[in-house]
Motif scaffolding. Structure first.
Motif, short mmCIF file in Angstrom:
data_model
loop_
_atom_site.label_atom_id
_atom_site.label_comp_id
_atom_site.label_asym_id
_atom_site.label_seq_id
_atom_site.Cartn_x
_atom_site.Cartn_y
_atom_site.Cartn_z
N SER A 1 0.85 -1.18 0.00
CA SER A 1 0.00 0.00 0.00
C SER A 1 0.89 1.23 0.00
CB SER A 1 -0.90 -0.01 1.24
OG SER A 1 -1.55 1.23 1.41
N ALA A 2 0.77 2.07 -1.04
CA ALA A 2 1.62 3.24 -1.19
C ALA A 2 1.02 4.43 -0.45
CB ALA A 2 1.79 3.57 -2.67
N PRO A 3 1.84 5.43 -0.13
CA PRO A 3 1.30 6.67 0.44
C PRO A 3 0.19 7.23 -0.44
CG PRO A 3 3.69 6.67 0.59
CD PRO A 3 3.32 5.48 -0.23
N GLY A 4 -0.91 7.60 0.18
CA GLY A 4 -2.04 8.12 -0.57
C GLY A 4 -3.04 7.08 -1.01
N ALA A 5 -2.78 5.78 -0.73
CA ALA A 5 -3.71 4.73 -1.12
C ALA A 5 -5.05 4.92 -0.43
CB ALA A 5 -3.13 3.36 -0.79
N ALA A 6 -6.12 4.76 -1.19
CA ALA A 6 -7.47 4.87 -0.63
C ALA A 6 -7.80 3.64 0.20
CB ALA A 6 -8.48 5.03 -1.77
N PRO A 7 -8.77 3.73 1.09
CA PRO A 7 -9.18 2.54 1.84
C PRO A 7 -9.85 1.53 0.92
CG PRO A 7 -10.69 4.34 2.26
CD PRO A 7 -9.55 4.92 1.48
N GLN A 8 -9.70 0.26 1.26
CA GLN A 8 -10.42 -0.78 0.54
C GLN A 8 -11.87 -0.82 0.98
OE1 GLN A 8 -7.90 -4.16 1.74
NE2 GLN A 8 -7.62 -4.57 -0.45
N ILE A 9 -12.71 -1.38 0.13
CA ILE A 9 -14.06 -1.67 0.58
C ILE A 9 -14.01 -2.88 1.51
CG2 ILE A 9 -15.17 -0.72 -1.47
CD1 ILE A 9 -15.58 -3.63 -2.42
N LEU A 10 -14.96 -2.98 2.38
CA LEU A 10 -15.06 -4.12 3.28
C LEU A 10 -15.32 -5.37 2.45
CD1 LEU A 10 -14.90 -4.19 6.40
CD2 LEU A 10 -17.40 -4.13 6.42
N HIS A 11 -14.60 -6.46 2.72
CA HIS A 11 -14.73 -7.66 1.90
C HIS A 11 -14.28 -8.88 2.68
CE1 HIS A 11 -10.47 -6.62 1.47
NE2 HIS A 11 -10.27 -7.90 1.18
N ALA A 12 -14.61 -10.05 2.16
CA ALA A 12 -14.08 -11.32 2.64
C ALA A 12 -13.22 -11.90 1.53
CB ALA A 12 -15.21 -12.28 2.99
N ASP A 13 -12.33 -12.81 1.89
CA ASP A 13 -11.44 -13.44 0.90
C ASP A 13 -12.06 -14.68 0.26
OD1 ASP A 13 -9.57 -11.51 1.47
OD2 ASP A 13 -8.41 -12.77 2.84
N ALA A 14 -13.15 -15.16 0.83
CA ALA A 14 -13.76 -16.38 0.33
C ALA A 14 -15.27 -16.28 0.43
CB ALA A 14 -13.27 -17.59 1.14
N THR A 15 -15.95 -16.95 -0.48
CA THR A 15 -17.40 -17.07 -0.38
C THR A 15 -17.76 -17.79 0.92
OG1 THR A 15 -17.58 -17.20 -2.79
CG2 THR A 15 -19.47 -17.98 -1.51
N TRP A 16 -18.84 -17.34 1.57
CA TRP A 16 -19.17 -17.92 2.87
C TRP A 16 -19.52 -19.40 2.72
CZ3 TRP A 16 -22.71 -20.49 5.78
CH2 TRP A 16 -22.53 -20.43 7.18
N THR A 17 -18.96 -20.19 3.60
CA THR A 17 -19.27 -21.61 3.71
C THR A 17 -19.51 -21.94 5.18
OG1 THR A 17 -16.89 -22.11 3.84
CG2 THR A 17 -17.95 -22.33 1.68
N GLU A 18 -20.21 -23.03 5.42
CA GLU A 18 -20.53 -23.38 6.80
C GLU A 18 -19.27 -23.68 7.60
OE1 GLU A 18 -23.37 -26.53 9.30
OE2 GLU A 18 -23.46 -26.40 7.11
N ARG A 19 -18.32 -24.33 6.96
CA ARG A 19 -17.05 -24.61 7.62
C ARG A 19 -15.97 -23.71 7.03
NH1 ARG A 19 -16.15 -29.27 10.37
NH2 ARG A 19 -14.03 -29.41 9.59
N GLY B 1 -10.75 -16.69 6.33
CA GLY B 1 -11.01 -16.01 5.07
C GLY B 1 -12.43 -15.51 4.90
N ARG B 2 -13.37 -15.98 5.72
CA ARG B 2 -14.76 -15.52 5.64
C ARG B 2 -14.96 -14.21 6.40
NH1 ARG B 2 -17.47 -20.61 8.33
NH2 ARG B 2 -15.71 -20.13 9.72
N LEU B 3 -13.99 -13.82 7.20
CA LEU B 3 -14.12 -12.64 8.05
C LEU B 3 -14.06 -11.37 7.21
CD1 LEU B 3 -14.19 -11.94 11.18
CD2 LEU B 3 -11.75 -11.45 10.91
N LEU B 4 -14.99 -10.46 7.41
CA LEU B 4 -14.97 -9.19 6.69
C LEU B 4 -13.83 -8.32 7.23
CD1 LEU B 4 -18.78 -8.32 6.47
CD2 LEU B 4 -17.34 -9.48 4.79
N HIS B 5 -13.10 -7.72 6.30
CA HIS B 5 -11.95 -6.90 6.67
C HIS B 5 -11.65 -5.92 5.54
CE1 HIS B 5 -10.33 -10.23 4.31
NE2 HIS B 5 -9.29 -9.44 4.00
N CYS B 6 -10.77 -4.98 5.81
CA CYS B 6 -10.36 -4.04 4.77
C CYS B 6 -9.07 -3.34 5.19
CB CYS B 6 -11.44 -3.00 4.50
SG CYS B 6 -11.91 -1.99 5.92
#
Length: 245
Positions: free
Chosen positions: A109-127, A196-201
């Protein structure tokens, strides 16, 4: 030389995230916004910016790394396979020694980088399916836009569904306040391990320095035959052998 952890089935429900040497700071003051509001936008992806379009100038990169490259293997040996490697033990406890290496990369992430949108790294699964560790290659201060993790959002598909239209305001509680979250303020060598299912940014980088995170993702063992070529157990064994030669 140490011994790699013995293979064992992964626990049914690993924790959402674990800090390995780092500091988490609770916050309840971040804003939930719609992407279309203009207060938050999707960060630029790797590639050449459009000619003459300064607004799309690159400021955030996801750089794939070869696990076979000598500096990368040295780092992985120190992080995963050394006898005093807490990250290797944490991965084995959370993902299981039969999890396979899925990603090896760095986020810049370079100086001036905008914030990311909130996201998960994987599609939600039960496990749980993917577990990732961000390792700080320099101290990560608040001004550098540390990663924000929104607690509990890996447990229910409704959280991911609330973002389907790019609008995070659906995550607000009945009283209109954001859900609890924390930011990862890490020192060099500290790590944050998360489901990976946890929302983060990633936050906005308001500093004058690059924020660089080395990351590894493991995929938990499943019955569908999908996964990496090498288990954590075998990888750690090979890293130890390489280090002894």
């Amino acid at each position: 030389a140490g011994e790699p952890a013995s293979a064992s089935p992964p626990p049914p429900s690993p924790p959402a995230f674990v800090f390995v040497g780092g500091e988490e700071e609770e916050e309840d003051c971040f804003r939930l916004v719609a992407v279309g509001s203009g207060t938050q936008r999707l960060s630029a992806l790797v590639g050449e910016p459009s000619s003459g379009d300064a607004a799309l100038e690159e400021s955030r990169w996801d750089i794939r790394l070869s696990p076979e490259a000598s500096p990368v293997r040295s780092a992985m040996r120190e992080l995963l396979a050394a006898s005093d490697a807490p990250l290797g033990r944490a991965f084995a406890a959370v993902a299981g020694a039969d999890a396979t290496l899925w990603e090896c990369a760095a986020i810049v992430s370079a100086p001036g980088a905008a914030p990311q949108i909130l996201h998960a790294d994987a599609t939600w699964t039960e496990r749980p399916l993917l577990v990732t560790s961000f390792v700080a290659l320099q101290d990560v201060t608040r001004e550098m836009g540390p990663t924000r993790f929104v607690r509990g959002t890996h447990t229910d598909p409704a959280h991911a569904a609330a973002l389907a239209d790019g609008d995070a305001t659906g995550l607000a509680t009945a009283s209109g306040t954001p859900p609890p979250s924390c930011v990862a303020l890490l020192q060099t060598g500290d790590a944050a391990l998360y489901d990976g299912r946890l929302l983060h940014c990633g936050g906005a980088n308001r500093s004058d320095a690059l924020r660089i995170l080395f990351y590894l993702t493991l995929r938990l063992a499943t019955d569908d035959g999908v996964g990496g070529a090498e288990t954590l157990y075998d990888l750690c064994g090979r890293l130890l052998e390489d280090g002894a030669s």
